[in-house]
Motif scaffolding. Sequence first.
Motif, short mmCIF file in Angstrom:
data_model
loop_
_atom_site.label_atom_id
_atom_site.label_comp_id
_atom_site.label_asym_id
_atom_site.label_seq_id
_atom_site.Cartn_x
_atom_site.Cartn_y
_atom_site.Cartn_z
N GLU A 186 5.35 -0.84 7.67
CA GLU A 186 4.85 0.50 7.51
C GLU A 186 5.95 1.62 7.74
O GLU A 186 6.32 1.73 8.88
CB GLU A 186 3.75 0.77 8.41
CG GLU A 186 2.35 -0.19 8.19
CD GLU A 186 0.95 0.23 8.97
OE1 GLU A 186 1.44 0.86 9.86
OE2 GLU A 186 -0.04 -0.44 8.48
N ILE A 187 6.54 2.09 6.65
CA ILE A 187 7.62 2.94 6.61
C ILE A 187 7.10 4.44 6.39
O ILE A 187 6.32 4.58 5.43
CB ILE A 187 8.48 2.39 5.61
CG1 ILE A 187 8.90 0.85 5.71
CG2 ILE A 187 9.87 3.27 5.45
CD1 ILE A 187 9.47 0.01 4.65
N ALA A 246 5.55 6.72 -9.50
CA ALA A 246 5.97 5.43 -9.95
C ALA A 246 5.67 4.41 -8.82
O ALA A 246 5.62 3.13 -9.02
CB ALA A 246 7.20 5.57 -10.34
N LEU A 247 5.59 4.66 -7.71
CA LEU A 247 5.28 3.63 -6.54
C LEU A 247 4.08 3.30 -6.43
O LEU A 247 3.12 4.12 -5.99
CB LEU A 247 6.26 4.37 -5.31
CG LEU A 247 6.36 3.21 -4.04
CD1 LEU A 247 7.33 2.16 -4.75
CD2 LEU A 247 6.84 4.13 -2.85
N LYS A 248 3.92 2.09 -6.68
CA LYS A 248 2.55 1.45 -6.74
C LYS A 248 2.33 0.27 -6.01
O LYS A 248 3.67 -0.68 -6.03
CB LYS A 248 1.99 1.41 -8.06
CG LYS A 248 1.93 2.67 -8.80
CD LYS A 248 1.01 2.51 -10.12
CE LYS A 248 1.01 3.73 -10.87
NZ LYS A 248 0.56 5.10 -10.10
N ASN A 257 0.64 -1.34 0.04
CA ASN A 257 0.09 -0.06 -0.12
C ASN A 257 0.76 1.47 -0.15
O ASN A 257 1.89 1.35 0.67
CB ASN A 257 -0.94 -0.06 1.32
CG ASN A 257 -1.92 1.13 1.10
OD1 ASN A 257 -2.25 1.55 0.21
ND2 ASN A 257 -2.69 1.26 2.46
N VAL A 258 0.54 2.23 -0.67
CA VAL A 258 1.00 3.51 -0.77
C VAL A 258 0.23 4.71 -0.44
O VAL A 258 -0.90 4.72 -0.93
CB VAL A 258 1.97 3.95 -2.13
CG1 VAL A 258 2.40 5.03 -2.04
CG2 VAL A 258 2.80 2.78 -2.58
N GLU A 313 3.30 7.51 3.83
CA GLU A 313 3.39 6.07 4.30
C GLU A 313 3.59 5.10 3.18
O GLU A 313 2.45 5.10 2.28
CB GLU A 313 2.74 5.72 5.49
CG GLU A 313 2.97 4.27 6.29
CD GLU A 313 2.03 4.22 7.29
OE1 GLU A 313 2.32 4.73 8.42
OE2 GLU A 313 0.92 3.44 7.17
N VAL A 314 4.62 4.06 3.34
CA VAL A 314 4.44 2.97 2.33
C VAL A 314 4.65 1.68 3.05
O VAL A 314 5.16 1.61 4.00
CB VAL A 314 5.58 3.08 1.14
CG1 VAL A 314 6.90 2.90 1.93
CG2 VAL A 314 5.33 1.70 0.28
N ALA A 315 3.68 0.58 2.94
CA ALA A 315 3.59 -0.63 3.67
C ALA A 315 4.32 -1.66 2.53
O ALA A 315 3.91 -1.69 1.39
CB ALA A 315 2.37 -0.92 3.80
N VAL A 316 5.22 -2.19 3.15
CA VAL A 316 6.14 -3.24 2.32
C VAL A 316 5.88 -4.92 2.83
O VAL A 316 6.31 -4.63 3.99
CB VAL A 316 7.51 -2.99 2.07
CG1 VAL A 316 8.32 -3.94 1.27
CG2 VAL A 316 7.43 -1.56 1.42
N LYS A 317 5.68 -5.90 2.08
CA LYS A 317 5.66 -7.07 2.66
C LYS A 317 7.38 -7.74 2.23
O LYS A 317 7.30 -7.97 1.29
CB LYS A 317 4.69 -7.73 2.16
CG LYS A 317 4.54 -9.27 2.57
CD LYS A 317 3.57 -10.02 2.37
CE LYS A 317 3.51 -11.51 3.04
NZ LYS A 317 2.31 -12.14 3.36
#
Length: 87
Positions: free
Chosen positions: A37-38, A58-60, A20-21, A25-29
Amino acid sequence: MLVVGVLAHEKFKIVGTVVNVKSDEVAVKAIDGATYEIDFPESTVVTDKNHKKLDRAALKAGLKVVVMALGHDMFDLEAFEIQLVDR
């Protein structure tokens, strides 16, 4: 006597898939299975695999990334570079 402590940040590298973006915040698995959650401040640089700067749009979700972040631990991170490895 006054003692002043210096708060040091450690560097973290998270390899995984964007879940999720949000604007901040961006969530990365990550490949370890955990989702992080960063914080994603305006100063964060988004790059391709050759470190060429890209637009933040571009971040999706679904993209494979390497996130370089600073923080005190894995639960308090702020990204300074997010590299898209699919590109």
